[in-house]
Design a protein around this motif. Structure first.
Motif, mmCIF file in Angstrom:
data_model
loop_
_atom_site.group_PDB
_atom_site.id
_atom_site.type_symbol
_atom_site.label_atom_id
_atom_site.label_comp_id
_atom_site.label_asym_id
_atom_site.label_seq_id
_atom_site.Cartn_x
_atom_site.Cartn_y
_atom_site.Cartn_z
ATOM 1 N N LEU A 1 -3.046 17.938 8.705
ATOM 2 C CA LEU A 1 -3.243 19.240 9.338
ATOM 3 C C LEU A 1 -1.974 20.078 9.252
ATOM 4 O O LEU A 1 -0.862 19.583 9.433
ATOM 5 N N VAL A 2 -2.149 21.371 8.984
ATOM 6 C CA VAL A 2 -1.040 22.323 8.973
ATOM 7 C C VAL A 2 -1.430 23.514 9.844
ATOM 8 O O VAL A 2 -2.449 24.157 9.580
ATOM 9 N N PRO A 3 -0.667 23.790 10.913
ATOM 10 C CA PRO A 3 0.489 23.021 11.367
ATOM 11 C C PRO A 3 0.071 21.701 12.001
ATOM 12 O O PRO A 3 -1.080 21.511 12.377
ATOM 13 N N VAL A 4 1.043 20.812 12.130
ATOM 14 C CA VAL A 4 0.793 19.527 12.787
ATOM 15 C C VAL A 4 0.484 19.793 14.259
ATOM 16 O O VAL A 4 1.157 20.593 14.901
ATOM 17 N N PRO A 5 -0.542 19.165 14.819
ATOM 18 C CA PRO A 5 -0.891 19.401 16.228
ATOM 19 C C PRO A 5 0.270 19.120 17.177
ATOM 20 O O PRO A 5 1.092 18.222 16.936
ATOM 21 N N GLN A 6 0.329 19.892 18.249
ATOM 22 C CA GLN A 6 1.421 19.770 19.209
ATOM 23 C C GLN A 6 1.487 18.371 19.812
ATOM 24 O O GLN A 6 2.577 17.858 20.096
ATOM 25 N N GLY B 1 0.815 -1.205 0.000
ATOM 26 C CA GLY B 1 0.000 0.000 0.000
ATOM 27 C C GLY B 1 0.850 1.257 0.000
ATOM 28 O O GLY B 1 0.546 2.226 -0.711
ATOM 29 N N ALA B 2 1.920 1.243 0.807
ATOM 30 C CA ALA B 2 2.811 2.402 0.866
ATOM 31 C C ALA B 2 3.482 2.642 -0.481
ATOM 32 O O ALA B 2 3.635 3.791 -0.924
ATOM 33 N N ASN B 3 3.879 1.569 -1.153
ATOM 34 C CA ASN B 3 4.503 1.714 -2.468
ATOM 35 C C ASN B 3 3.533 2.298 -3.488
ATOM 36 O O ASN B 3 3.917 3.106 -4.346
ATOM 37 N N ALA B 4 2.262 1.895 -3.390
ATOM 38 C CA ALA B 4 1.260 2.444 -4.305
ATOM 39 C C ALA B 4 1.048 3.937 -4.056
ATOM 40 O O ALA B 4 0.936 4.729 -5.006
ATOM 41 N N LEU B 5 1.015 4.330 -2.787
ATOM 42 C CA LEU B 5 0.872 5.752 -2.461
ATOM 43 C C LEU B 5 2.123 6.532 -2.848
ATOM 44 O O LEU B 5 2.043 7.666 -3.317
ATOM 45 N N ARG B 6 3.253 5.921 -2.643
ATOM 46 C CA ARG B 6 4.524 6.558 -2.991
ATOM 47 C C ARG B 6 4.605 6.828 -4.492
ATOM 48 O O ARG B 6 5.142 7.861 -4.917
ATOM 49 N N ALA B 7 4.036 5.928 -5.288
ATOM 50 C CA ALA B 7 4.054 6.095 -6.745
ATOM 51 C C ALA B 7 3.190 7.264 -7.199
ATOM 52 O O ALA B 7 3.296 7.697 -8.353
ATOM 53 N N GLN B 8 2.355 7.786 -6.307
ATOM 54 C CA GLN B 8 1.512 8.935 -6.633
ATOM 55 C C GLN B 8 2.174 10.274 -6.274
ATOM 56 O O GLN B 8 1.644 11.334 -6.591
ATOM 57 N N LEU B 9 3.328 10.217 -5.613
ATOM 58 C CA LEU B 9 4.053 11.434 -5.263
ATOM 59 C C LEU B 9 4.655 12.063 -6.522
ATOM 60 O O LEU B 9 4.849 11.378 -7.532
ATOM 61 N N PRO B 10 4.962 13.356 -6.480
ATOM 62 C CA PRO B 10 5.646 13.979 -7.627
ATOM 63 C C PRO B 10 6.917 13.217 -7.991
ATOM 64 O O PRO B 10 7.586 12.651 -7.122
ATOM 65 N N GLU B 11 7.252 13.217 -9.262
ATOM 66 C CA GLU B 11 8.376 12.406 -9.735
ATOM 67 C C GLU B 11 9.692 12.777 -9.068
ATOM 68 O O GLU B 11 10.514 11.908 -8.777
ATOM 69 N N ALA C 1 6.857 14.976 2.516
ATOM 70 C CA ALA C 1 5.819 15.120 1.486
ATOM 71 C C ALA C 1 4.825 13.968 1.568
ATOM 72 O O ALA C 1 3.614 14.154 1.392
ATOM 73 N N PHE C 2 5.325 12.763 1.849
ATOM 74 C CA PHE C 2 4.449 11.600 2.026
ATOM 75 C C PHE C 2 3.614 11.758 3.290
ATOM 76 O O PHE C 2 2.397 11.523 3.291
ATOM 77 N N TYR C 3 4.256 12.170 4.375
ATOM 78 C CA TYR C 3 3.560 12.308 5.655
ATOM 79 C C TYR C 3 2.427 13.333 5.568
ATOM 80 O O TYR C 3 1.363 13.137 6.152
ATOM 81 N N GLU C 4 2.663 14.416 4.858
ATOM 82 C CA GLU C 4 1.644 15.469 4.763
ATOM 83 C C GLU C 4 0.419 15.010 3.981
ATOM 84 O O GLU C 4 -0.671 15.552 4.158
ATOM 85 N N ARG C 5 0.584 14.021 3.144
ATOM 86 C CA ARG C 5 -0.554 13.470 2.389
ATOM 87 C C ARG C 5 -1.267 12.363 3.151
ATOM 88 O O ARG C 5 -2.496 12.272 3.107
ATOM 89 N N HIS C 6 -0.480 11.508 3.851
ATOM 90 C CA HIS C 6 -1.040 10.242 4.309
ATOM 91 C C HIS C 6 -0.912 9.957 5.806
ATOM 92 O O HIS C 6 -1.473 8.958 6.281
ATOM 93 N N GLY D 1 -11.839 12.458 3.814
ATOM 94 C CA GLY D 1 -10.942 13.596 3.939
ATOM 95 C C GLY D 1 -9.848 13.440 4.966
ATOM 96 O O GLY D 1 -8.964 14.293 5.063
ATOM 97 N N ALA D 2 -9.875 12.355 5.741
ATOM 98 C CA ALA D 2 -8.877 12.154 6.791
ATOM 99 C C ALA D 2 -7.773 11.207 6.313
ATOM 100 O O ALA D 2 -7.911 10.528 5.302
ATOM 101 N N SER D 3 -6.692 11.160 7.091
ATOM 102 C CA SER D 3 -5.607 10.234 6.772
ATOM 103 C C SER D 3 -5.311 9.370 7.993
ATOM 104 O O SER D 3 -6.226 8.951 8.700
ATOM 105 N N HIS D 4 -4.037 9.109 8.266
ATOM 106 C CA HIS D 4 -3.665 8.155 9.312
ATOM 107 C C HIS D 4 -4.043 8.633 10.708
ATOM 108 O O HIS D 4 -4.368 7.820 11.576
ATOM 109 N N CYS D 5 -3.974 9.919 10.931
ATOM 110 C CA CYS D 5 -4.330 10.479 12.243
ATOM 111 C C CYS D 5 -5.756 11.027 12.202
ATOM 112 O O CYS D 5 -6.003 12.208 12.474
#
Length: 314
Positions: free
Chosen positions: A189-194, A144-154, A180-185, A273-277
């Motif tokens: 949230l920006v900024p990341v919660p404390q 799954g991570a590899n599939a998501l990684r393949a969607q990142l900018p080249e 860049a991966f973490y911010e997608r998946h 609309g949510a991700s891992h957190c």
């Protein structure tokens, strides 16, 4: 809400525990034990689940697994010290020390994996299991991570590939690419919660457990869990089970589907609309779904709040 902290002896170690008690307890509402991820990320990023104490009238228990946070650390322990069995034993010890006869378990990420490991042993006191943002197999996680990684900018993909091949994973370019991966998946949230920052900081300060069991980062698995799976044991789970994930979760649907397919009667819910957190990105919606599930499976038939609608499982 009253909050008490203490330590519980475990082997030659200590487990740090936080117990949050509701201002107005609800008769029959069972305690909830919250199991954090990582492995080695400590409980801080799950702090907001303490709100379930007042929202559902139950005690909420957080703890730091040994090797991280405020519990005992063993940076010099051999690799084979850090096993799922260690953390299953720690959980059992904690439940016994706190005198919990019946309880709910909610595990997030690695905590959900650990929750499954606990549940397949059919502990008598387990009233329900909530598996949140977790894979049933690390092979599926990597796919799954590899599939998501393949969607990142080249250019981001190229930076990841280049530095992993060269062994320069501490290079700023590589760290920026992982972000860049973490911010997608991981957390959108920006900024990341404390609370998340606090868990991440303690893990980076003493990463023994994370690096040993997981590896370099969330998608470059080099640790001892790389071949872990619970899929073949899931039919042994008898506790009512809820599986939740985010739409953009690094725990992709293929990674958590085996929980729903393999655990008898398991239900699932995806937060759009949510991700891992998901619990940080949509805290009220997350606690509402979990709260209804807990009420449905409390001892003594505590009724679910009719004013809280449960989204249809997906």
């Amino acid at each position: 809400m009253p909050v008490e902290t203490r330590t519980v002896p475990f082997r030659d170690l200590e487990t740090w525990v936080q117990v949050t008690t509701p201002e107005t307890p609800v008769d029959g509402a069972l305690p909830l034990v919250v199991v954090h991820g990582g492995p080695g990320m400590a409980h801080d990023y799950l702090r907001n689940l303490a709100a379930l104490a007042d929202e559902t009238g139950r005690t909420v228990i957080h703890y730091d697994q040994v090797g991280c946070g405020r519990s005992s650390h063993r940076p010099d322990a051999p690799v084979d010290f850090w096993t799922p069995e260690l953390f299953v034993d720690e959980f059992r010890n904690l439940v016994a020390a706190l005198g919990l006869e019946r309880y709910h378990l909610l595990g997030q990420s690695w905590g959900g994996m650990l929750g499954a490991e606990i549940a397949v042993t059919r502990p008598e006191g387990l009233a329900s299991l909530a598996i949140c943002n977790s894979p049933a197999s690390m092979r599926l996680w990597v796919e799954g991570a590899n599939a998501l990684r393949a969607q990142l900018p080249e250019d981001v993909q190229a930076a990841l590939d280049r530095h992993e091949a060269d062994g320069t994973i501490d290079d700023p370019e590589y760290l920026a690419a992982t972000q860049a991966f973490y911010e997608r998946h991981v957390c959108r949230l920006v900024p990341v919660p404390q609370d998340f920052v606090d868990s991440e900081a303690q893990m980076e300060a003493e990463p023994t457990v994370y690096h040993t069991m997981n590896g370099v980062n969330e998608f470059f698995m080099t640790g001892t869990l790389r071949d872990w799976t619970v899929i073949d044991r899931l039919p042994q789970v008898t506790a009512p089970t809820l599986v939740v994930a985010g739409e953009f979760d690094e725990a992709t649907p293929a990674t958590w589907a085996p929980f729903v397919e393999g655990i008898p009667g398991a239900a699932s819910h995806v937060f759009p609309g949510a991700s891992h957190c998901s619990h940080l990105e949509q805290p009220e919606a997350f606690r509402a779904v979990v709260g209804v599930f807990l009420r449905e499976h409390d001892r003594d038939g505590v009724e679910a709040d009719p004013d809280v609608a449960v989204p249809s499982p997906s």
